[in-house]
Design a protein around this motif. Structure first.
Motif, PDB file in Angstrom:
ATOM      1  N   MET A   1       0.893  -1.287   0.235  1.00 26.24           N
ATOM      2  CA  MET A   1      -0.078   0.031  -0.171  1.00 26.24           C
ATOM      3  C   MET A   1       0.823   1.230   0.083  1.00 26.24           C
ATOM      4  O   MET A   1       2.004   1.376   0.875  1.00 26.24           O
ATOM      5  N   ALA A   2       0.722   2.239  -0.675  1.00 19.88           N
ATOM      6  CA  ALA A   2       1.135   3.568  -0.730  1.00 19.88           C
ATOM      7  C   ALA A   2       1.005   4.473   0.521  1.00 19.88           C
ATOM      8  O   ALA A   2       0.022   4.239   0.914  1.00 19.88           O
ATOM      9  N   ALA A   3       2.016   5.113   0.748  1.00 15.90           N
ATOM     10  CA  ALA A   3       1.737   5.966   1.784  1.00 15.90           C
ATOM     11  C   ALA A   3       0.959   7.126   1.402  1.00 15.90           C
ATOM     12  O   ALA A   3       1.256   7.791   0.335  1.00 15.90           O
ATOM     13  N   SER A   4       0.311   7.826   2.786  1.00 17.45           N
ATOM     14  CA  SER A   4      -0.438   9.218   2.191  1.00 17.45           C
ATOM     15  C   SER A   4       0.409  10.377   2.642  1.00 17.45           C
ATOM     16  O   SER A   4       1.488   9.680   3.437  1.00 17.45           O
ATOM     17  N   ILE A   5       0.162  11.331   1.947  1.00 16.81           N
ATOM     18  CA  ILE A   5       0.942  12.555   2.332  1.00 16.81           C
ATOM     19  C   ILE A   5       0.024  13.592   2.776  1.00 16.81           C
ATOM     20  O   ILE A   5      -0.860  13.728   2.294  1.00 16.81           O
ATOM     21  N   ASP A   6       0.767  14.492   3.552  1.00 14.48           N
ATOM     22  CA  ASP A   6       0.123  15.787   3.802  1.00 14.48           C
ATOM     23  C   ASP A   6       1.135  16.904   3.384  1.00 14.48           C
ATOM     24  O   ASP A   6       2.380  16.711   3.214  1.00 14.48           O
ATOM     25  N   LEU A   7       0.620  17.775   2.963  1.00 13.32           N
ATOM     26  CA  LEU A   7       1.625  19.058   2.622  1.00 13.32           C
ATOM     27  C   LEU A   7       1.522  20.224   3.750  1.00 13.32           C
ATOM     28  O   LEU A   7       0.553  20.550   4.189  1.00 13.32           O
ATOM     29  N   THR A   8       2.955  20.668   3.989  1.00 11.48           N
ATOM     30  CA  THR A   8       2.894  21.699   5.020  1.00 11.48           C
ATOM     31  C   THR A   8       3.452  22.641   4.341  1.00 11.48           C
ATOM     32  O   THR A   8       4.465  22.870   3.915  1.00 11.48           O
ATOM     33  N   LEU A   9       2.762  24.064   4.571  1.00  8.83           N
ATOM     34  CA  LEU A   9       3.322  25.372   4.008  1.00  8.83           C
ATOM     35  C   LEU A   9       3.771  26.452   5.275  1.00  8.83           C
ATOM     36  O   LEU A   9       2.833  26.429   6.232  1.00  8.83           O
ATOM     37  N   ASP A  10       4.845  26.726   4.979  1.00  9.92           N
ATOM     38  CA  ASP A  10       5.355  27.674   6.269  1.00  9.92           C
ATOM     39  C   ASP A  10       4.817  29.294   5.755  1.00  9.92           C
ATOM     40  O   ASP A  10       4.555  29.452   4.478  1.00  9.92           O
ATOM     41  N   SER A  11       4.299  30.055   6.620  1.00  6.43           N
ATOM     42  CA  SER A  11       3.724  31.329   6.482  1.00  6.43           C
ATOM     43  C   SER A  11       3.815  32.294   7.197  1.00  6.43           C
ATOM     44  O   SER A  11       4.474  31.954   8.494  1.00  6.43           O
ATOM     45  N   THR A  12       3.619  33.551   6.940  1.00  6.48           N
ATOM     46  CA  THR A  12       3.495  34.693   8.027  1.00  6.48           C
ATOM     47  C   THR A  12       2.178  35.038   8.559  1.00  6.48           C
ATOM     48  O   THR A  12       2.036  35.758   9.604  1.00  6.48           O
ATOM     49  N   ASP A  13       0.948  34.663   7.844  1.00  9.42           N
ATOM     50  CA  ASP A  13      -0.069  34.693   8.055  1.00  9.42           C
ATOM     51  C   ASP A  13      -1.012  33.661   7.740  1.00  9.42           C
ATOM     52  O   ASP A  13      -1.603  33.399   6.641  1.00  9.42           O
ATOM     53  N   ALA A  14      -1.120  32.402   8.460  1.00  9.59           N
ATOM     54  CA  ALA A  14      -1.670  31.289   8.190  1.00  9.59           C
ATOM     55  C   ALA A  14      -3.184  31.571   7.669  1.00  9.59           C
ATOM     56  O   ALA A  14      -3.557  30.729   6.788  1.00  9.59           O
ATOM     57  N   GLN A  15      -3.890  32.156   8.204  1.00 11.26           N
ATOM     58  CA  GLN A  15      -5.232  32.659   7.997  1.00 11.26           C
ATOM     59  C   GLN A  15      -5.683  33.117   6.472  1.00 11.26           C
ATOM     60  O   GLN A  15      -6.330  32.840   5.836  1.00 11.26           O
ATOM     61  N   VAL A  16      -4.611  33.953   6.155  1.00  6.34           N
ATOM     62  CA  VAL A  16      -4.639  34.723   4.673  1.00  6.34           C
ATOM     63  C   VAL A  16      -4.229  33.512   3.706  1.00  6.34           C
ATOM     64  O   VAL A  16      -5.088  33.469   2.778  1.00  6.34           O
ATOM     65  N   LEU A  17      -3.197  32.978   3.981  1.00 10.17           N
ATOM     66  CA  LEU A  17      -2.874  32.052   3.081  1.00 10.17           C
ATOM     67  C   LEU A  17      -3.912  30.557   2.949  1.00 10.17           C
ATOM     68  O   LEU A  17      -4.167  29.985   2.145  1.00 10.17           O
ATOM     69  N   ALA A  18      -4.485  30.293   4.214  1.00 12.41           N
ATOM     70  CA  ALA A  18      -5.674  29.135   4.399  1.00 12.41           C
ATOM     71  C   ALA A  18      -6.818  29.676   3.386  1.00 12.41           C
ATOM     72  O   ALA A  18      -7.275  29.052   2.569  1.00 12.41           O
ATOM     73  N   ALA A  19      -6.935  31.045   3.441  1.00 13.10           N
ATOM     74  CA  ALA A  19      -8.262  31.535   2.473  1.00 13.10           C
ATOM     75  C   ALA A  19      -7.823  31.474   0.862  1.00 13.10           C
ATOM     76  O   ALA A  19      -8.785  30.952   0.169  1.00 13.10           O
ATOM     77  N   PHE A  20      -6.763  31.628   1.063  1.00 13.88           N
ATOM     78  CA  PHE A  20      -6.196  31.539  -0.711  1.00 13.88           C
ATOM     79  C   PHE A  20      -6.433  29.914  -1.216  1.00 13.88           C
ATOM     80  O   PHE A  20      -6.973  30.058  -2.063  1.00 13.88           O
ATOM     81  N   TRP A  21      -5.775  29.111  -0.168  1.00 11.87           N
ATOM     82  CA  TRP A  21      -5.622  27.850  -0.723  1.00 11.87           C
ATOM     83  C   TRP A  21      -7.198  27.068  -0.950  1.00 11.87           C
ATOM     84  O   TRP A  21      -7.545  26.218  -1.352  1.00 11.87           O
ATOM     85  N   LYS A  22      -8.078  27.519   0.106  1.00 14.81           N
ATOM     86  CA  LYS A  22      -9.372  27.122   0.230  1.00 14.81           C
ATOM     87  C   LYS A  22     -10.023  27.595  -1.297  1.00 14.81           C
ATOM     88  O   LYS A  22     -10.879  26.651  -1.649  1.00 14.81           O
ATOM     89  N   THR A  23      -9.869  28.642  -1.527  1.00 18.36           N
ATOM     90  CA  THR A  23     -10.425  29.131  -2.745  1.00 18.36           C
ATOM     91  C   THR A  23      -9.748  28.326  -3.860  1.00 18.36           C
ATOM     92  O   THR A  23     -10.287  27.830  -4.893  1.00 18.36           O
ATOM     93  N   ALA A  24      -8.286  28.244  -3.986  1.00 19.01           N
ATOM     94  CA  ALA A  24      -7.732  27.552  -5.167  1.00 19.01           C
ATOM     95  C   ALA A  24      -8.332  26.221  -5.276  1.00 19.01           C
ATOM     96  O   ALA A  24      -8.213  25.464  -6.466  1.00 19.01           O
ATOM     97  N   LEU A  25      -8.067  25.447  -4.288  1.00 25.30           N
ATOM     98  CA  LEU A  25      -8.454  23.893  -4.338  1.00 25.30           C
ATOM     99  C   LEU A  25      -9.692  23.385  -3.901  1.00 25.30           C
ATOM    100  O   LEU A  25     -10.018  22.220  -4.243  1.00 25.30           O
ATOM    101  N   GLY A  26     -10.799  24.478  -3.467  1.00 25.41           N
ATOM    102  CA  GLY A  26     -11.899  24.078  -3.022  1.00 25.41           C
ATOM    103  C   GLY A  26     -11.905  23.180  -1.680  1.00 25.41           C
ATOM    104  O   GLY A  26     -12.752  22.203  -1.308  1.00 25.41           O
ATOM    105  N   TYR A  27     -10.756  23.446  -0.877  1.00 31.70           N
ATOM    106  CA  TYR A  27     -10.532  22.766   0.225  1.00 31.70           C
ATOM    107  C   TYR A  27     -11.457  23.502   1.591  1.00 31.70           C
ATOM    108  O   TYR A  27     -12.084  24.620   1.292  1.00 31.70           O
ATOM    109  N   VAL A  28     -11.589  22.774   2.558  1.00 27.10           N
ATOM    110  CA  VAL A  28     -12.253  23.303   3.998  1.00 27.10           C
ATOM    111  C   VAL A  28     -11.465  23.297   4.885  1.00 27.10           C
ATOM    112  O   VAL A  28     -10.503  22.374   5.048  1.00 27.10           O
TER     113      VAL A  28
END
Length: 144
Positions: A1-28
């Motif tokens: 079985m293949a391993a699953s992955i998570d991606l971690t992004l370093d940030s200076t403002d996690a909430q601003v970056l989270a809002a962008f990536w939720k819009t970009a990817l359709g994530y929640v």
């Protein structure tokens, strides 16, 4: 079985970056791990410094459970060089080259409105972009 992955992004403002990536990817926002009702409760179990607040991080997931989780964590230092790993956002690849390029351009324009910026358009094949903190990613078509 293949391993699953998570991606971690370093940030200076996690909430601003989270809002962008939720819009970009359709994530929640990812729910907190059981049995915790909130992320604040979950974080309270760790011996974190007082200035390490819940809003200094964000956890996102694909609502369909297919894509990798994203963790976005505030760090003290700014981004200083090109990413060694980046995300590719794929639009549908069907149709002729002009139709694929139109979909790629439309997606990159949508992401500019969300706070990203175009760095380069490459041979009507893909668009190199940056998120609000300068992390590079590409917009391209699927191979099918």
């Amino acid at each position: 079985m293949a391993a699953s992955i998570d991606l971690t992004l370093d940030s200076t403002d996690a909430q601003v970056l989270a809002a962008f990536w939720k819009t970009a990817l359709g994530y929640v926002d990812e729910p907190p791990p059981a049995p915790f009702a909130t992320r604040e409760e979950w974080l309270a179990q760790f011996d974190l410094p007082e200035d390490d607040l819940p809003e200094h991080a964000a956890w996102l997931c694909d609502p369909d459970g297919v894509g990798p989780r994203l963790s976005i964590l505030n760090v003290p230092e700014p981004k200083t060089a090109k990413n060694r790993l980046h995300i590719d956002i794929r639009v549908p690849g069907h149709g002729n080259p002009d139709e694929r390029w139109a979909r790629i351009r439309a997606e990159s324009e949508r992401l500019v409105k969300a706070g990203g910026r175009v760095l380069e358009e490459v041979d009507e094949h893909h668009v190199v972009m940056a998120d609000p903190e300068g992390n590079e990613f590409c917009v391209a078509a699927t191979s099918v």
